[in-house]
Design an enzyme around this catalytic site. Structure first.
Site, PDB file in Angstrom:
ATOM      1  N   HIS A  36      40.619  86.621  63.590  1.00  0.00           N
ATOM      2  CA  HIS A  36      39.656  87.213  64.523  1.00  0.00           C
ATOM      3  C   HIS A  36      39.715  86.559  65.903  1.00  0.00           C
ATOM      4  O   HIS A  36      39.182  87.110  66.865  1.00  0.00           O
ATOM      5  CB  HIS A  36      38.230  87.145  63.943  1.00  0.00           C
ATOM      6  CG  HIS A  36      37.619  85.777  63.953  1.00  0.00           C
ATOM      7  ND1 HIS A  36      37.597  84.955  62.849  1.00  0.00           N
ATOM      8  CD2 HIS A  36      36.998  85.076  64.939  1.00  0.00           C
ATOM      9  CE1 HIS A  36      36.978  83.831  63.145  1.00  0.00           C
ATOM     10  NE2 HIS A  36      36.608  83.874  64.414  1.00  0.00           N
TER      11      HIS A  36
ATOM     12  N   ASP B 296      41.661  86.242  56.993  1.00  0.00           N
ATOM     13  CA  ASP B 296      41.333  85.796  58.352  1.00  0.00           C
ATOM     14  C   ASP B 296      42.212  84.631  58.794  1.00  0.00           C
ATOM     15  O   ASP B 296      41.739  83.633  59.342  1.00  0.00           O
ATOM     16  CB  ASP B 296      39.860  85.414  58.453  1.00  0.00           C
ATOM     17  CG  ASP B 296      39.356  85.430  59.896  1.00  0.00           C
ATOM     18  OD1 ASP B 296      40.078  85.953  60.766  1.00  0.00           O
ATOM     19  OD2 ASP B 296      38.258  84.904  60.147  1.00  0.00           O
TER      20      ASP B 296
ATOM     21  N   SER C  31      36.153  78.249  65.990  1.00  0.00           N
ATOM     22  CA  SER C  31      36.862  79.096  65.029  1.00  0.00           C
ATOM     23  C   SER C  31      38.365  78.866  65.121  1.00  0.00           C
ATOM     24  O   SER C  31      38.937  78.861  66.214  1.00  0.00           O
ATOM     25  CB  SER C  31      36.546  80.564  65.294  1.00  0.00           C
ATOM     26  OG  SER C  31      35.195  80.851  65.008  1.00  0.00           O
TER      27      SER C  31
END
Length: 418
Positions: free
Chosen positions: A152, A182, A261
């Site tokens: 993402h 992911d 992230s």
């Protein structure tokens, strides 16, 4: 009367320091042999037989001169004795603090900053230009220039740039990604001496309560470190891209801020144990519950992406109804909405949901188990398939109408994504 008392006190003070006739004062620090002092002493000796009033005056002058000389000697003396009174406390860190500082310093060179650029067209000039649409963190996987991050972080990017710890920036290309888990792998053309691969650990033996450390670039700042503990294991979250569940996720209370992230989650030895991927926060702040994909899952995905550019994960080749819809029917399982004829399930003969000529809904097969493992919802289906391999034949038990049937299905790889 006051003047007389002062003279007597001066004489008494002087008599306690030196003999009345001969000057032989030996101070701790040698007196400077200035001409002024010699002159005063000489005048004192030559006028010692004068009147009492003159003697008292000279006594006062001599005492003042002696005080000045002592002060001057102390000023010129070695300042080491004075500096002994200045207390300087060195910076002292506890053992755990030193270990944390060392862990951050040793692993920071392995963490990179990723900028996601998207192409935009000017509505007036029709010129194409790139604007940053997001950013995140990543880490060096090997000296060949492979960078691992979350999918993402790079989703929707027309161009990607990777900034190393020494602030040098390189264009990156996508090697491959796995939307379901992911995970994405990038490649940069950087000198090998700048590539500092992060030490790879193991996530199978983690324990709740052990310390963890998250390194990243929150809010576009330089490298930052947050600490916490493992607050839960074997959690399950859904992929932001496909909704497919990610099993065995690590739950931590270490702050995972925007920009963290894709960054590494480390144990106290500085080994990689997970990728920071999400935070659940009802308030929208960064003080909620953080989740990291375990390194054991990541390693297998990265190896496939580096070698083949894709992940060969088995699929049944069906579309199924939301779990809530099946619950309303009063049954437990996965309702097949569509089973394309060219897919594994379609080739095996699973029936999809359809309408008859009168528009009435005819339910398709409801999958209740695979290889004897019970299937109650879509999550169970994905979890079982993750344990299977491409080319494996599985036995799918379905509820068809009012009876059950067992259908063998040959699993096929997931179609390549672009």
């Amino acid at each position: 009367m006051a003047a007389s008392s002062h003279s007597l006190a001066s004489s008494a003070f002087f008599s306690t320091i030196t003999p009345p006739r001969k000057f032989s004062l030996t101070p701790r620090f040698p007196l400077p042999k200035s001409s002024l002092c010699r002159k005063i002493v000489s005048n004192y000796d030559s006028t010692v037989d004068q009147s009492n009033s003159g003697k008292k005056l000279l006594d006062s002058i001599f005492v003042a001169c002696t005080s000045v000389a002592l002060s001057f000697s102390l000023f010129l003396a070695d300042v080491d004795s004075a500096s002994a009174f200045v207390v300087t406390t060195p910076r002292k860190l506890q053992t755990d603090e030193l270990a944390t500082v060392r862990l951050f310093q040793e692993n920071t060179p392995s963490v990179v900053y990723i900028t996601n650029l998207a192409s935009r067209q000017d509505m007036f000039t029709l010129d194409i230009f790139e604007v940053p649409q997001g950013s995140g963190s990543g880490f060096v996987w090997d000296k060949d220039g492979h960078i691992v991050t979350n999918y993402h972080v790079i989703r929707g990017a027309s161009d990607l740039r990777v900034t190393l710890a020494d602030q040098t920036t390189y264009d990156a290309k996508v090697v491959g990604f796995d939307q379901d888990k992911d995970v994405a792998v990038l490649l940069v053309d950087a000198p090998k001496d700048k590539m500092r691969p992060i030490p790879i650990g193991v996530s199978a033996d983690l324990l709740v309560g052990q310390k963890v450390f998250a390194i990243g670039n929150p809010f576009g700042l330089d490298h930052t470190l947050t600490t916490g503990v493992i607050s839960g294991l074997r959690r399950e979250i859904n992929s932001a891209a496909t909704g497919r569940p990610i099993q065995d996720v690590i739950q931590t209370d270490a702050a995972i801020n925007p920009g963290n992230s894709g960054g590494p989650l480390l144990d106290s030895s500085g080994n990689l144990i997970g990728i920071n991927t999400a935070i659940y926060s009802p308030s929208g702040a960064s003080s909620g519950v953080g989740f990291s994909i375990p390194v054991d899952t990541v390693s297998g995905i990265v190896d496939q992406l580096v070698k083949f550019g894709k992940v060969t994960r088995p699929i049944l080749g069906i579309k199924f109804a939301p779990d809530q819809s099946v619950e309303q029917l009063g049954v437990s399982g996965v309702l097949v909405l569509d089973a394309p004829p060219n897919g594994p399930a379609g080739k095996a003969g699973l029936l999809p949901t359809k309408r008859d000529s009168y528009g009435r809904l005819i339910l398709g097969d409801i999958i209740t188990s695979i290889n004897g493992k019970k299937v109650t919802n879509g999550t169970d289906l994905y979890r079982i398939l993750d344990q299977c391999k491409v080319g494996e034949k599985v036995t799918v038990e379905v509820l068809r109408g009012d009876h059950k049937e067992k259908i063998p299905v040959l699993l096929e790889p997931k179609p390549e994504e672009t």
